[in-house]
Design an enzyme around this catalytic site. Structure first.
Site, PDB file in Angstrom:
ATOM      1  CG  ASN A  44      -3.901   3.542   0.495  1.00 45.42           C
ATOM      2  OD1 ASN A  44      -5.129   3.617   0.659  1.00 45.42           O
ATOM      3  ND2 ASN A  44      -3.251   2.447  -0.017  1.00 45.42           N
ATOM      4  CG  HIS A  68      -2.406  -0.712  -3.980  1.00 44.76           C
ATOM      5  ND1 HIS A  68      -2.812   0.526  -3.723  1.00 44.76           N
ATOM      6  CD2 HIS A  68      -2.300  -1.231  -2.699  1.00 44.76           C
ATOM      7  CE1 HIS A  68      -3.285   0.530  -2.321  1.00 44.76           C
ATOM      8  NE2 HIS A  68      -2.754  -0.605  -1.915  1.00 44.76           N
ATOM      9  CD  GLU A  85      -3.613   3.447  -6.473  1.00 47.00           C
ATOM     10  OE1 GLU A  85      -4.147   4.666  -6.513  1.00 47.00           O
ATOM     11  OE2 GLU A  85      -3.064   2.860  -5.532  1.00 47.00           O
ATOM     12  CB  SER A 117      -0.917   0.143   1.192  1.00 40.67           C
ATOM     13  OG  SER A 117      -1.740  -1.135   1.469  1.00 40.67           O
TER      14      SER A 117
END
Ligand code: NAD
Length: 284
Positions: free
Chosen positions: A190, A140, A152, A119
């Site tokens: 994130n 991701h 991602e 992450s």
């Protein structure tokens, strides 16, 4: 490159979800974890989720059985020998991931692509662990993996065009919608999302209102489908904390400091849904 067999290293929340969508997409899946109990728990919960899909008519019984047969659980990295792609979804720690990536690289064939589901850890720094960084990149997924459409794809400086193309194609093969993003702390989602969840802990710690009302506020006032504190519990409070720490360290801006209350929850072992207790309490 056509991807038919994959390895998933780390059978936790994310590994289990990735294994589920991959086996349902017709791929052979080898799920690897250091912990035999974690593997058993992961396969059992995957099986329960498929049962639920059968009961709600999203999956027929023969497809469910076939999906379970395509899944192999193992504690031995050597079982990854014949895979086309490995996705590493183990605990978010740089040293641990580097060791895993090295072990994976020595277990797989030279054509295999190796990806990390990290992450927050820099893809370029993880690539430094590998002898074939051109075959490595970040892929991701989002939690819950079977539900959220986004992936991602994060190329490293040395990822080859073929590796990037194969990763994008694999994400689409799984029914996901990939976006390609630079190797930057927190990537895109994130970087925006986790500081917002962290801010909800500040609001809670300051006693502005209750946890339930904070979540209701964002659901009803900002059209979020889930409140920030419930979402933090779903992601895992330890995962949220480690992302905040990486944003602070790598971007160097104090606005990314983690809330002390979030740190306290993690220190107390209240990690969210996976431990049955986070901000809220859950039945496990
Ligand atoms: N939880 C989320 O919402 C989320 C979302 C996107 C990405 N991620 C990332 O995915 C990764 C996994 O997160 P998670 O929430 O599934 O974690 P988790 O704690 O649920 O599971 C991690 C698993 O890794 C295993 N593991 C530890 N060391 C290992 C080793 N040497 N070899 C094999 N397995 C090992 C553990 O036994 C555990 O089963 C992390 O990098 C995290 O940042 C998490």
């Amino acid at each position: 490159m056509k991807i038919e067999t994959i390895g998933v290293v780390g059978a936790g929340t994310m590994g289990s979800g990735i294994a589920q969508i991959a086996t349902l997409a017709g791929l052979q899946v080898i799920l690897v974890d250091v912990s035999a109990p974690a593997l058993t728990k992961s396969v059992n919960s995957l099986s329960t989720r498929l049962d639920r899909m059968v009961h709600t008519d999203q999956l027929d019984r023969p497809s469910r059985e076939a999906a379970m047969q395509r899944l192999v659980a193992s504690t031995d990295y050597r079982s990854l020998e014949g895979v086309d792609l490995v996705i590493e979804a183990a605990t978010e720690r740089t040293d641990l991931k580097m060791t895993i990536l090295r072990d994976v690289e020595s277990a797989v064939a030279p054509h295999a692509i190796i990806a990390s589901n990290t992450s927050s850890i820099s893809i370029n720094s993880l690539a430094g662990a590998l002898e074939r960084p051109d075959r490595f990149l970040g892929i991701h997924f989002f939690n819950p993996v079977p539900v959220l459409a986004l992936v991602e794809v994060i190329p490293g400086l040395q990822s080859s065009t073929g590796t990037i193309e194969s990763a994008l194609q694999w994400a689409r093969q799984l029914g996901k919608s990939p976006i390609t993003v630079l190797d930057s702390p927190g990537f895109v989602v994130n970087r925006l999302l986790i500081p917002m969840l962290n801010e909800a802990f500040f609001v809670l710690a300051e006693g502005v209102t209750t946890a339930e009302e904070i979540d209701a506020g964002m659901r009803l006032g900002a059209s979020h489908t889930i409140g920030p504190l419930a979402l933090a519990d779903l992601i895992g409070l330890d995962v949220c904390l480690s992302i905040m720490d990486v944003l602070l360290k790598d971007l160097g801006d104090p606005k990314y400091r983690a809330c002390a209350l979030l740190r306290d929850f993690v220190a107390a072992g209240r990690l969210g849904r996976k431990t049955g207790m986070g901000v809220f309490q859950y039945r496990v």
